[in-house]
Motif scaffolding. Structure first.
Motif, short mmCIF file in Angstrom:
data_model
loop_
_atom_site.label_atom_id
_atom_site.label_comp_id
_atom_site.label_asym_id
_atom_site.label_seq_id
_atom_site.Cartn_x
_atom_site.Cartn_y
_atom_site.Cartn_z
N ALA A 275 0.84 -1.25 0.01
CA ALA A 275 0.10 0.09 0.20
C ALA A 275 0.78 1.27 0.15
O ALA A 275 0.43 2.37 0.17
CB ALA A 275 -0.79 -0.14 0.98
N ALA A 276 2.14 1.19 -0.03
CA ALA A 276 3.22 2.33 -0.13
C ALA A 276 2.87 3.35 -1.00
O ALA A 276 2.70 2.60 -2.50
CB ALA A 276 4.40 2.02 -0.04
N GLN A 277 2.67 4.49 -0.94
CA GLN A 277 2.06 5.40 -1.88
C GLN A 277 3.48 6.05 -2.61
O GLN A 277 3.57 6.39 -3.97
CB GLN A 277 1.33 6.60 -1.48
N GLU A 278 4.60 5.89 -2.04
CA GLU A 278 5.66 6.71 -2.04
C GLU A 278 7.01 5.74 -1.97
O GLU A 278 7.09 5.27 -0.55
CB GLU A 278 6.04 7.94 -1.52
N PHE A 279 7.91 5.63 -2.91
CA PHE A 279 8.91 4.51 -2.45
C PHE A 279 10.04 5.20 -3.11
O PHE A 279 10.38 5.26 -4.32
CB PHE A 279 8.66 3.19 -3.30
N THR A 280 11.11 5.66 -2.09
CA THR A 280 12.20 6.34 -2.81
C THR A 280 13.65 5.51 -2.44
O THR A 280 13.71 4.71 -1.64
CB THR A 280 12.36 7.67 -1.88
N VAL A 281 14.43 5.65 -3.50
CA VAL A 281 15.86 5.13 -3.62
C VAL A 281 16.87 6.16 -3.83
O VAL A 281 16.65 6.98 -4.66
CB VAL A 281 16.00 3.80 -4.33
N GLU A 282 17.64 6.18 -2.81
CA GLU A 282 18.70 7.04 -2.89
C GLU A 282 19.76 6.66 -3.98
O GLU A 282 20.01 5.17 -3.99
CB GLU A 282 19.72 7.35 -1.66
#
Length: 384
Positions: free
Chosen positions: A93-100
């Motif tokens: 359900a994660a709406q935002e998924f960031t990877v550096e």
């Protein structure tokens, strides 16, 4: 909650943070926990991180995922994609998924694979668009690498790209920083994090400063660079929403907004911190200890602290005041049980008189004048 069993979250919009403790080479200024990647069995460490993730009940409660470090892009493709895939599977359900990612460590193929795997926000460690500054900071990429990664990110389908920048690098002035900003704006990022260079204890840069080998930018120039950042980015439609963070409309980092709201989050990996049910816990800042703890089924937590209601309220106020919107009085009362105007009556009165705090019936916030000296002001909200 010690981070070693199932956990339920006690606030809306919690996040999952995964700390990748590796870098190809340590930057001179970096105070975050990371180690040279070639000294470890990386597959075993990633497996341990995934195993730690399994200890939590994540599921639909997680609204944001953030994989940072260190340098996640220092991982071999298979290890990074394995970590990404499992995080996504656990948090559908994660709406935002960031990877550096660091420029020079990713290519078009990997960016496409990340996007296909569900990553929808790319945070790029640009730091500067002047090569001399990158070399001084110990960054391993070129300016052109950064430009290329932004272009490739767009082509790979990322419509949410953030760039990290550092100002007040020794030897720079207001003109060079203004040019830096204009080169950044040309790339049309959706989000920018801009920080003044800090001299973290124990870093090579702090030792060079103490030895007189480098000279820090003076406070007036540092402050002028900060003010210039606010104005130049605003003119480009990238507005300040937190002291060091700027975004186009609707591109604020949701993961970090949860931090500044003092919401709950789970941290995975060596030296990662979790904040659940008012208890903050930190994992071992030692990769070998961490892996041993996970594989033996023992606690990964090195230290923990349960905050009192008053401590939690003070911490919430400090974090809220970092946002340009400040403390929402009704939200604060609902979250902490305290009336912010009563609890912080003295510092609010004092700083209003100095023109550093403004308020209305709904909220209390720092004025523009206060932003450059916010840390000293916020100290008075941490202790009441």
């Amino acid at each position: 909650m010690s981070g070693n069993g199932g956990s339920k979250f006690d606030s809306d919009g919690p996040g999952l943070y995964v700390h990748v403790p590796f870098c190809l080479a340590k930057c001179r200024y970096c105070g975050f926990y990371s180690r040279p990647i070639d000294q470890y069995d990386v597959g075993a460490v990633v497996s341990a991180m995934i195993a730690e993730m399994e200890r939590y009940e994540l599921g639909d409660g997680i609204k944001t995922i953030y994989i940072g470090g260190g340098s996640p892009s220092a991982l071999e493709r298979e290890h990074l994609l394995r970590l990404v895939a499992r995080a996504k599977q656990r948090c559908l359900a994660a709406q935002e998924f960031t990877v550096e990612v660091n420029p020079g460590q990713v290519d078009m193929e990997l960016l496409r694979e990340l996007r296909t795997a569900g990553v929808n926000r790319l945070s790029i460690g640009a730091q500067s668009f002047i090569q001399r500054e990158l070399d001084f900071l110990g960054r391993g990429h070129t300016v052109e690498c950064t430009r290329r990664v932004v272009r490739q990110g767009r082509s790979a389908g990322f419509d949410n790209i953030s760039l990290d920048l550092i100002f007040a690098v020794p030897g720079t002035d207001l003109d060079s920083w203004k040019q830096n900003l204009r080169w950044v704006i040309e790339l049309q990022p959706d989000h920018i994090s801009a920080y003044g260079l800090s001299y973290e204890y124990g870093t090579p840069l702090s030792r060079d400063l103490a030895a007189g080998l480098v000279e820090a930018v003076d406070e007036d120039t540092d402050r002028a660079m900060f003010e210039l950042t606010i104005d130049e980015l605003a003119q480009a439609g990238i507005d300040q929403y937190e002291i060091s963070n700027f975004a186009r409309h609707d591109f604020e980092c949701r993961h970090n907004l949860n931090y500044w709201a003092n919401g709950s989050y789970t941290g995975i990996g060596p030296d990662a911190t979790s904040y659940l049910h008012g208890t903050r816990s930190s994992n071992f800042a030692d990769i070998d200890k961490y892996v041993r703890a996970v594989t033996s089924g023992e606690s990964t937590v090195e230290s923990s602290e349960t905050l009192s209601d008053l401590e939690r309220a003070c911490e919430t106020a400090v974090l809220n005041l970092r946002r340009r919107r400040g403390i929402d009085l009704a939200e604060f009362k609902s979250q902490t049980g305290y009336d912010a105007l009563q609890l912080f009556a003295e510092p609010i009165r004092r700083y209003r008189k100095l023109g550093l705090i403004e308020m209305n019936s709904a909220r209390v916030s720092l004025t523009r004048q206060a932003l450059g000296i916010a840390d000293s002001i916020l100290c008075d909200f941490a202790l009441v």
